[in-house]
Design a protein around this motif. Structure first.
Motif, mmCIF file in Angstrom:
data_model
loop_
_atom_site.group_PDB
_atom_site.id
_atom_site.type_symbol
_atom_site.label_atom_id
_atom_site.label_comp_id
_atom_site.label_asym_id
_atom_site.label_seq_id
_atom_site.Cartn_x
_atom_site.Cartn_y
_atom_site.Cartn_z
ATOM 1 N N GLY A 95 0.812 -1.203 0.000
ATOM 2 C CA GLY A 95 0.000 0.000 0.000
ATOM 3 C C GLY A 95 0.847 1.255 0.000
ATOM 4 N N PHE A 96 0.177 2.391 0.163
ATOM 5 C CA PHE A 96 0.851 3.684 0.147
ATOM 6 C C PHE A 96 0.560 4.469 1.434
ATOM 7 C CE2 PHE A 96 0.703 2.478 -4.261
ATOM 8 C CZ PHE A 96 1.899 2.953 -4.796
ATOM 9 N N PRO A 97 0.984 3.959 2.594
ATOM 10 C CA PRO A 97 0.784 4.713 3.835
ATOM 11 C C PRO A 97 1.549 6.028 3.795
ATOM 12 C CG PRO A 97 2.321 2.906 4.189
ATOM 13 C CD PRO A 97 1.743 2.718 2.819
ATOM 14 N N GLY A 98 0.836 7.128 4.042
ATOM 15 C CA GLY A 98 1.485 8.428 3.971
ATOM 16 C C GLY A 98 1.942 8.791 2.575
ATOM 17 N N GLY A 99 1.461 8.067 1.566
ATOM 18 C CA GLY A 99 1.852 8.333 0.187
ATOM 19 C C GLY A 99 3.098 7.608 -0.265
ATOM 20 N N SER A 100 3.723 6.850 0.629
ATOM 21 C CA SER A 100 4.959 6.139 0.286
ATOM 22 C C SER A 100 4.695 4.638 0.131
ATOM 23 C CB SER A 100 6.015 6.350 1.376
ATOM 24 O OG SER A 100 6.347 7.717 1.486
ATOM 25 N N TYR A 101 5.288 4.055 -0.897
ATOM 26 C CA TYR A 101 5.119 2.629 -1.175
ATOM 27 C C TYR A 101 5.665 1.795 -0.026
ATOM 28 C CZ TYR A 101 5.431 -1.695 -3.972
ATOM 29 O OH TYR A 101 5.313 -2.974 -4.457
ATOM 30 N N ALA A 102 4.897 0.790 0.415
ATOM 31 C CA ALA A 102 5.350 -0.051 1.527
ATOM 32 C C ALA A 102 4.795 -1.461 1.393
ATOM 33 C CB ALA A 102 4.905 0.536 2.857
ATOM 34 N N VAL A 103 5.609 -2.434 1.789
ATOM 35 C CA VAL A 103 5.189 -3.833 1.864
ATOM 36 C C VAL A 103 5.308 -4.261 3.319
ATOM 37 C CG1 VAL A 103 5.633 -6.188 1.096
ATOM 38 C CG2 VAL A 103 6.062 -4.268 -0.462
ATOM 39 N N ILE A 104 4.207 -4.774 3.888
ATOM 40 C CA ILE A 104 4.227 -5.215 5.285
ATOM 41 C C ILE A 104 3.773 -6.664 5.365
ATOM 42 C CG2 ILE A 104 3.999 -2.968 6.391
ATOM 43 C CD1 ILE A 104 1.028 -3.333 6.488
ATOM 44 N N THR A 105 4.338 -7.394 6.320
ATOM 45 C CA THR A 105 4.054 -8.825 6.437
ATOM 46 C C THR A 105 3.411 -9.151 7.776
ATOM 47 O OG1 THR A 105 6.254 -9.258 7.349
ATOM 48 C CG2 THR A 105 6.004 -9.393 4.955
ATOM 49 N N GLY A 106 2.731 -10.276 7.822
ATOM 50 C CA GLY A 106 2.089 -10.724 9.058
ATOM 51 C C GLY A 106 1.522 -12.111 8.881
ATOM 52 N N LYS A 107 0.530 -12.452 9.721
ATOM 53 C CA LYS A 107 -0.115 -13.761 9.645
ATOM 54 C C LYS A 107 -1.621 -13.610 9.766
ATOM 55 C CE LYS A 107 3.727 -16.524 11.464
ATOM 56 N NZ LYS A 107 4.140 -17.511 12.505
ATOM 57 N N MET A 108 -2.325 -14.550 9.145
ATOM 58 C CA MET A 108 -3.772 -14.573 9.271
ATOM 59 C C MET A 108 -4.147 -14.866 10.726
ATOM 60 S SD MET A 108 -5.492 -14.051 6.409
ATOM 61 C CE MET A 108 -7.062 -14.835 6.723
ATOM 62 N N ILE A 109 -5.123 -14.127 11.250
ATOM 63 C CA ILE A 109 -5.626 -14.397 12.594
ATOM 64 C C ILE A 109 -6.943 -15.148 12.512
ATOM 65 C CG2 ILE A 109 -6.469 -13.383 14.743
ATOM 66 C CD1 ILE A 109 -4.553 -11.068 14.308
ATOM 67 N N GLY A 110 -7.896 -14.622 11.740
ATOM 68 C CA GLY A 110 -9.172 -15.304 11.592
ATOM 69 C C GLY A 110 -10.295 -14.327 11.350
ATOM 70 N N THR A 111 -11.513 -14.850 11.322
ATOM 71 C CA THR A 111 -12.688 -14.048 11.050
ATOM 72 C C THR A 111 -13.071 -13.213 12.261
ATOM 73 O OG1 THR A 111 -13.491 -15.715 9.514
ATOM 74 C CG2 THR A 111 -15.099 -14.133 10.330
ATOM 75 N N LEU A 112 -13.319 -11.931 12.035
ATOM 76 C CA LEU A 112 -13.758 -11.044 13.112
ATOM 77 C C LEU A 112 -15.238 -11.232 13.396
ATOM 78 C CD1 LEU A 112 -12.017 -7.669 12.166
ATOM 79 C CD2 LEU A 112 -11.532 -9.101 14.142
ATOM 80 N N ASP A 113 -16.044 -11.012 12.395
ATOM 81 C CA ASP A 113 -17.490 -11.102 12.501
ATOM 82 C C ASP A 113 -18.011 -11.494 11.133
ATOM 83 O OD1 ASP A 113 -20.187 -10.799 12.671
ATOM 84 O OD2 ASP A 113 -20.165 -8.771 13.488
ATOM 85 N N PRO A 114 -18.512 -12.734 10.980
ATOM 86 C CA PRO A 114 -18.958 -13.200 9.663
ATOM 87 C C PRO A 114 -19.938 -12.253 8.988
ATOM 88 C CG PRO A 114 -18.939 -15.009 11.231
ATOM 89 C CD PRO A 114 -18.663 -13.753 12.020
ATOM 90 N N ALA A 115 -20.763 -11.572 9.774
ATOM 91 C CA ALA A 115 -21.758 -10.664 9.202
ATOM 92 C C ALA A 115 -21.100 -9.453 8.543
ATOM 93 C CB ALA A 115 -22.726 -10.205 10.277
ATOM 94 N N ARG A 116 -19.889 -9.099 9.000
ATOM 95 C CA ARG A 116 -19.184 -7.947 8.452
ATOM 96 C C ARG A 116 -18.225 -8.344 7.334
ATOM 97 N NH1 ARG A 116 -16.302 -5.194 13.343
ATOM 98 N NH2 ARG A 116 -15.600 -3.803 11.688
ATOM 99 N N SER A 117 -18.061 -9.636 7.125
ATOM 100 C CA SER A 117 -17.177 -10.141 6.064
ATOM 101 C C SER A 117 -15.775 -9.549 6.176
ATOM 102 C CB SER A 117 -17.762 -9.838 4.674
ATOM 103 O OG SER A 117 -18.978 -10.505 4.494
ATOM 104 N N GLU A 118 -15.228 -9.576 7.386
ATOM 105 C CA GLU A 118 -13.879 -9.067 7.599
ATOM 106 C C GLU A 118 -13.011 -10.108 8.299
ATOM 107 O OE1 GLU A 118 -13.723 -5.297 9.542
ATOM 108 O OE2 GLU A 118 -15.200 -4.377 8.229
ATOM 109 N N ASN A 119 -11.726 -10.048 8.000
ATOM 110 C CA ASN A 119 -10.742 -10.908 8.650
ATOM 111 C C ASN A 119 -9.699 -10.057 9.353
ATOM 112 O OD1 ASN A 119 -11.787 -13.401 7.793
ATOM 113 N ND2 ASN A 119 -10.767 -13.210 5.806
ATOM 114 N N ALA A 120 -9.131 -10.603 10.429
ATOM 115 C CA ALA A 120 -8.066 -9.921 11.157
ATOM 116 C C ALA A 120 -6.718 -10.504 10.756
ATOM 117 C CB ALA A 120 -8.278 -10.071 12.660
#
Length: 213
Positions: A95-120
């Protein structure tokens, strides 16, 4: 222009007037719904040529993936994964946080709320990264950056789910009458099979004519 863009590094990831977007299946730009206010219904991609992208899909939910359509030739783009990786799998986002190109890494946590269709995900995005792609370890799209908790000590970000991205692209194609299926070239890289008998066996068994199709 007010809703133009700059492209850095991977040309498939776009800096969109304070948000991030990315190309999928040749002619579709995906971003986040809360970026609509700054993006509008049409994005100017090239002022000189007049190339634009028109909004073709917005989810009914409060936030989620939105899709713009670019007419004309097909562009280099990402592929949406066939399935979401399990919790604990390595992932990364561009993405472009603050307008600057960046690559960030992490791990899947899981579903937050199925009704909201979001993952953490265990990484933290910053303003400007919204709408950026979340990738599986093999570089396929599995989400879209939406938000972070207000607590700065929480190393987590919320991404639109893989299912909502699949639906967004499907609905976008339906609205444009696009019945095409993305194609991807087969690729094989063998560095060396010296001293590696399984590698030599693989090389002997390969049908190179098939790979060239």
């Amino acid at each position: 222009s007010a809703n133009g863009m700059d492209v850095e590094k991977d040309s498939r990831v776009l800096n969109l007037n304070g948000c991030t977007g990315f190309l999928v299946d040749g002619n579709y730009i995906v971003s986040a719904k809360h970026c609509l206010e700054s993006l509008g219904k049409r994005i100017t991609l090239n002022k000189t040529s007049g190339l634009t992208a028109d909004l073709v899909y917005v989810p009914s939910s409060s936030d989620g993936p939105i899709v713009y359509h670019v007419k004309g030739k097909r562009y280099s783009s990402f592929r949406v994964a066939d399935q979401v990786p399990p919790s604990g799998s390595p992932v990364y986002s561009i993405g472009f946080p603050g307008g600057s190109y960046a690559v960030i890494t992490g791990k899947m946590i899981g579903t937050l709320d199925p009704a909201r269709s979001e993952n953490a995900v265990s990484l933290r995005v910053n303003p400007g990264h919204s709408g950026g792609p979340l990738f599986s370890d093999d570089g396929e799209v599995i989400g879209v950056a939406l938000s972070v908790p207000n607590n700065l000590d929480v190393n987590r970000s919320n991404f639109a789910s893989w299912g909502s991205v699949k639906k967004a692209i499907s609905e976008a194609k339906r609205s444009t009458g696009d019945k095409s299926s993305p194609t991807f070239n087969k690729e094989l890289v063998v560095f060396s099979y010296v001293g590696c008998q399984p590698c030599k066996n693989l090389n002997d068994e390969l049908d190179y004519a098939e790979l060239e199709r």
